[in-house]
Design an enzyme around this catalytic site. Structure first.
Site, PDB file in Angstrom:
ATOM      1  N   ALA A  62      21.294  10.330  -7.122  1.00 15.54           N
ATOM      2  CA  ALA A  62      20.386   9.216  -7.420  1.00 15.54           C
ATOM      3  C   ALA A  62      20.578   8.610  -8.811  1.00 15.54           C
ATOM      4  CB  ALA A  62      18.939   9.687  -7.261  1.00 15.54           C
ATOM      5  N   ARG A 108      26.218   5.720 -10.323  1.00 16.26           N
ATOM      6  CA  ARG A 108      26.398   4.258 -10.213  1.00 16.26           C
ATOM      7  C   ARG A 108      25.899   3.742  -8.872  1.00 16.26           C
ATOM      8  NH1 ARG A 108      31.265   5.595 -13.501  1.00 16.26           N
ATOM      9  NH2 ARG A 108      31.769   6.898 -11.737  1.00 16.26           N
ATOM     10  N   MET A 109      26.292   4.414  -7.787  1.00 16.75           N
ATOM     11  CA  MET A 109      25.870   3.960  -6.457  1.00 16.75           C
ATOM     12  C   MET A 109      24.439   4.385  -6.157  1.00 16.75           C
ATOM     13  SD  MET A 109      27.976   2.068  -4.861  1.00 16.75           S
ATOM     14  CE  MET A 109      27.525   2.218  -3.149  1.00 16.75           C
ATOM     15  N   HIS A 119      40.297   0.011  -9.148  1.00 13.81           N
ATOM     16  CA  HIS A 119      38.905   0.424  -9.370  1.00 13.81           C
ATOM     17  C   HIS A 119      38.594   0.604 -10.854  1.00 13.81           C
ATOM     18  CE1 HIS A 119      39.012   1.340  -5.044  1.00 13.81           C
ATOM     19  NE2 HIS A 119      37.701   1.290  -5.096  1.00 13.81           N
ATOM     20  N   LYS A 124      36.131   6.186 -11.743  1.00 11.94           N
ATOM     21  CA  LYS A 124      36.255   6.662 -10.356  1.00 11.94           C
ATOM     22  C   LYS A 124      36.821   8.080 -10.318  1.00 11.94           C
ATOM     23  CE  LYS A 124      37.900   5.367  -5.785  1.00 11.94           C
ATOM     24  NZ  LYS A 124      36.699   6.014  -5.210  1.00 11.94           N
ATOM     25  N   GLY A 126      38.990   6.293  -1.081  1.00  8.80           N
ATOM     26  CA  GLY A 126      38.766   6.632   0.323  1.00  8.80           C
ATOM     27  C   GLY A 126      39.094   5.465   1.228  1.00  8.80           C
TER      28      GLY A 126
END
Ligand SMILES: NC(=O)c1ccc[n+]([C@@H]2O[C@H](COP(=O)([O-])OP(=O)(O)OC[C@H]3O[C@@H](n4cnc5c(N)ncnc54)[C@H](O)[C@@H]3O)[C@@H](O)[C@H]2O)c1
Ligand SMILES: O=C(O)C1=N[C@H](C(=O)O)CCC1
Length: 268
Positions: A28, A31-32, A152, A156, A162
């Protein structure tokens, strides 16, 4: 591991006729994860009930009554998280990367005694990226050469991405189905430095670039005599992944078992 009260969910959306779907987010503070929490909070049919990051108590998601967990963590911890959710009868929407056929088979095995639980694993929730994969698959049999470049942000954790790994496997499989050799027509034998021709994913070269200023980008370059076709997708903002994530959260309870990618949810 401790509970972090600063991670308590924000305001609960107003209750309508339909019961809200309770959502927990793993990763949580990432970044995502931050973006997913914001998107879930903004959705009137969803309720963010648990936000868990590294060092927090994973059981928070079960204690909070999460019906669906969204995982954007790390390739080295995601399998344990999925196992936990399946054991707790919690549906799982996974954006974390790093899955191969062996890991997918392991998850399918965990799901066998749990016929009502759904796990969806997608290397990319961006609609444009999903379409790029589909277009690359379509084009692969018409060109003797195909190479993939993924670009990216420098934070990363994995390489190749992926998405690029899945694109390469889909391209290789489309070429095999057409009776073609999986890889490109160029050889690697002249490489004077190892790695100069990128990673080899089922015969398809994949080149990884990490650059400050980038978010998530992919190019599939296809070549034939006298022509090239370049397919490119750019995620300039992580908001681009949210419609796909929310679609999966809303549909996962009706899709028991293992689903890979959001293609079937999009009717592709
Ligand atoms: N599928 C997609 O559309 C998509 C899009 C973007 C990123 N990703 C993938 O999502 C993953 C996360 O990317 P990111 O950029 O958010 O990374 P990040 O490093 O910013 O976030 C990962 C978070 O997970 C946390 N974490 C680590 N171990 C944990 C655990 N055991 N339990 C709970 N939280 C834990 C970390 O502390 C961190 O906050 C990567 O695998 C990335 O490739 C997928
Ligand atoms: O930012 C990342 O990390 C991303 N990971 C996914 C991948 O590895 O393909 C999707 C794009 C962004």
């Amino acid at each position: 591991m401790t509970t972090d009260s600063s991670l308590a969910p924000t305001e609960t959306p107003a209750t309508g006729e339909q019961p809200l779907t309770s959502v927990g987010v793993l990763g949580a503070r990432g970044r995502m994860g931050v973006e997913v929490c914001t998107a879930v909070n903004a959705a009137e049919d969803l309720e963010l009930v648990a936000m868990v990051d590294d060092g927090d108590w994973l059981f928070n998601v079960a204690d909070a009554g999460a019906q669906v967990v969204v995982d954007f963590t790390r390739p080295d911890v995601v399998m344990d998280n999925i196992r936990f959710c399946i054991d707790q009868n919690i549906h799982c929407v996974v954006g974390t990367t790093g899955f191969d056929d062996q890991k997918l088979a392991t998850i399918a095995g965990w799901l066998e005694p749990k016929p009502d639980v759904g796990v969806l694993i997608a290397p990319n929730f961006g609609i444009g990226a999903v379409l790029l994969m589909r277009f690359a698959q379509e084009a692969a049999r018409f060109f003797p050469s195909v190479e993939i470049v993924e670009l990216h942000h420098p934070g990363k954790v994995d390489a190749p991405s992926g998405t690029a790994a899945r694109t390469a496997r889909l391209v290789a499989s489309a070429r095999r189905a057409a009776g073609l050799p999986p890889g490109p027509d160029a050889t690697r034998e002249a490489d004077s430095l190892p790695g100069a021709r990128g990673a080899d994913v089922e015969g398809v070269p994949v080149h990884s670039i990490r650059l400050t200023g980038l978010v998530a980008h992919e190019e599939v370059l296809l070549g034939a005599a006298g022509e090239t076709l370049t397919l490119r997708h750019d995620s300039f903002d992580r908001a681009s992944f949210m419609p796909g994530v929310l679609l999966a959260v809303r549909q996962i309870s009706g899709r028991p078992g293992l689903t890979v990618g959001i293609e079937s949810l999009l009717g592709l």
